[in-house]
Design an enzyme around this catalytic site. Structure first.
Site, PDB file in Angstrom:
ATOM      1  N   ASN A  52     -61.774  21.042  -2.364  1.00 40.33           N
ATOM      2  CA  ASN A  52     -62.414  22.113  -1.600  1.00 40.33           C
ATOM      3  C   ASN A  52     -61.406  22.824  -0.705  1.00 40.33           C
ATOM      4  OD1 ASN A  52     -62.518  19.578  -0.220  1.00 40.33           O
ATOM      5  ND2 ASN A  52     -64.065  20.341   1.190  1.00 40.33           N
ATOM      6  N   VAL A  53     -61.578  24.146  -0.609  1.00 42.13           N
ATOM      7  CA  VAL A  53     -60.684  25.002   0.175  1.00 42.13           C
ATOM      8  C   VAL A  53     -61.556  25.823   1.109  1.00 42.13           C
ATOM      9  CG1 VAL A  53     -58.906  26.788   0.090  1.00 42.13           C
ATOM     10  CG2 VAL A  53     -59.065  25.104  -1.765  1.00 42.13           C
ATOM     11  N   CYS A  63     -65.895  25.171  -3.101  1.00 41.70           N
ATOM     12  CA  CYS A  63     -66.022  23.749  -3.406  1.00 41.70           C
ATOM     13  C   CYS A  63     -64.955  23.302  -4.407  1.00 41.70           C
ATOM     14  CB  CYS A  63     -67.384  23.460  -4.021  1.00 41.70           C
ATOM     15  SG  CYS A  63     -68.775  23.782  -2.940  1.00 41.70           S
ATOM     16  N   GLU A  65     -65.362  21.653  -7.118  1.00 47.50           N
ATOM     17  CA  GLU A  65     -65.771  21.844  -8.515  1.00 47.50           C
ATOM     18  C   GLU A  65     -65.427  23.235  -9.014  1.00 47.50           C
ATOM     19  OE1 GLU A  65     -67.509  20.696  -5.950  1.00 47.50           O
ATOM     20  OE2 GLU A  65     -69.137  19.358  -6.560  1.00 47.50           O
ATOM     21  N   CYS A  99     -72.369  25.425  -7.367  1.00 46.34           N
ATOM     22  CA  CYS A  99     -71.457  24.798  -8.347  1.00 46.34           C
ATOM     23  C   CYS A  99     -72.200  24.427  -9.626  1.00 46.34           C
ATOM     24  CB  CYS A  99     -70.785  23.573  -7.752  1.00 46.34           C
ATOM     25  SG  CYS A  99     -69.492  24.010  -6.572  1.00 46.34           S
TER      26      CYS A  99
HETATM   27  O1  LIG Z   1     -70.124  18.806  -4.140  1.00 48.69           O
HETATM   28  C1  LIG Z   1     -69.566  19.304  -3.152  1.00 48.69           C
HETATM   29  C2  LIG Z   1     -70.161  19.347  -1.884  1.00 48.69           C
HETATM   30  C3  LIG Z   1     -69.450  19.932  -0.843  1.00 48.69           C
HETATM   31  N1  LIG Z   1     -68.204  20.436  -1.063  1.00 48.69           N
HETATM   32  C4  LIG Z   1     -67.420  20.995   0.059  1.00 48.69           C
HETATM   33  C5  LIG Z   1     -67.814  22.345   0.559  1.00 48.69           C
HETATM   34  C6  LIG Z   1     -67.308  22.281   1.987  1.00 48.69           C
HETATM   35  O2  LIG Z   1     -65.917  22.567   2.009  1.00 48.69           O
HETATM   36  C7  LIG Z   1     -67.482  20.829   2.387  1.00 48.69           C
HETATM   37  C8  LIG Z   1     -68.727  20.556   3.205  1.00 48.69           C
HETATM   38  O3  LIG Z   1     -69.857  21.057   2.583  1.00 48.69           O
HETATM   39  O4  LIG Z   1     -67.541  20.115   1.151  1.00 48.69           O
HETATM   40  C9  LIG Z   1     -67.610  20.392  -2.297  1.00 48.69           C
HETATM   41  O5  LIG Z   1     -66.458  20.804  -2.475  1.00 48.69           O
HETATM   42  N2  LIG Z   1     -68.324  19.845  -3.307  1.00 48.69           N
HETATM   43 ZN   LIG Z   2     -70.359  23.488  -4.608  1.00 52.99          ZN
END
Ligand SMILES: O=c1ccn([C@H]2C[C@H](O)[C@@H](CO)O2)c(=O)[nH]1
Ligand SMILES: [Zn+2]
Length: 142
Positions: A52-53, A63, A65, A99
């Site tokens: 995640n960024v 996210c 994904e 996602c």
């Molecule tokens: O399945 C998930 C759930 C959350 N996030 C990230 C989004 C955000 O950066 C942080 C908190 O929601 O987590 C993901 O990357 N994937």
């Molecule tokens: Zn997501």
């Protein structure tokens, strides 16, 4: 009938999980402090990771994904065997709604999503379970 996603071997799943768990360390998440790593196994046997960024303008963050699938698609991959997503929590987190729709574009209903918790345990669900009765490319007029 939709195509059936080819099964993942135990060895592939081991690599997939290790890479998803390792990818958490690449997360840029200064706001949520919630690290997410993802890894996709392509049909051609390659592993593509994401994390995640986040962004100071919170909704702009992406996210793990979507980072992984975007990276894989831009690298030329079109067919995928499995996705692993890893977080530090237990029970394991599952992909958010945005996602699920993003992944649905590139996968079949039987595509497996492995969700790893912070202790290395996992649950697995298919895309059809995560996003039933979904909308996809075939619903658009030709
Ligand atoms: O399945 C998930 C759930 C959350 N996030 C990230 C989004 C955000 O950066 C942080 C908190 O929601 O987590 C993901 O990357 N994937
Ligand atoms: Zn997501």
């Amino acid at each position: 009938m939709p195509p059936i996603t080819s099964p993942v071997t135990a060895q592939e799943l081991e690599i997939l999980s290790v890479k998803a768990i390792e990818a958490k360390s690449q997360a840029y998440c200064p706001y949520s402090k919630f690290r997410v790593g993802a890894c996709i196994l392509t049909e051609s046997g390659e592993f593509v990771v994401g994390a995640n960024v986040e962004n100071a303008a919170y909704p702009v963050g992406t996210c793990a994904e979507r980072v992984a699938f975007g990276t894989a698609v831009v690298a030329g991959h079109k067919k995928f065997k499995a996705l692993a997503v890893a977080t530090d929590i237990k029970p394991a987190a599952s992909p958010c709604g945005m996602c699920r729709q993003f992944i649905r574009e590139f996968t079949s209903p039987s595509f497996p999503v492995y969700m790893y918790d912070g202790e290395g345990g996992y649950k697995v669900m298919t895309m059809d379970e995560l996003l039933p009765d979904s909308f996809g490319p075939d619903h658009l007029p030709k």
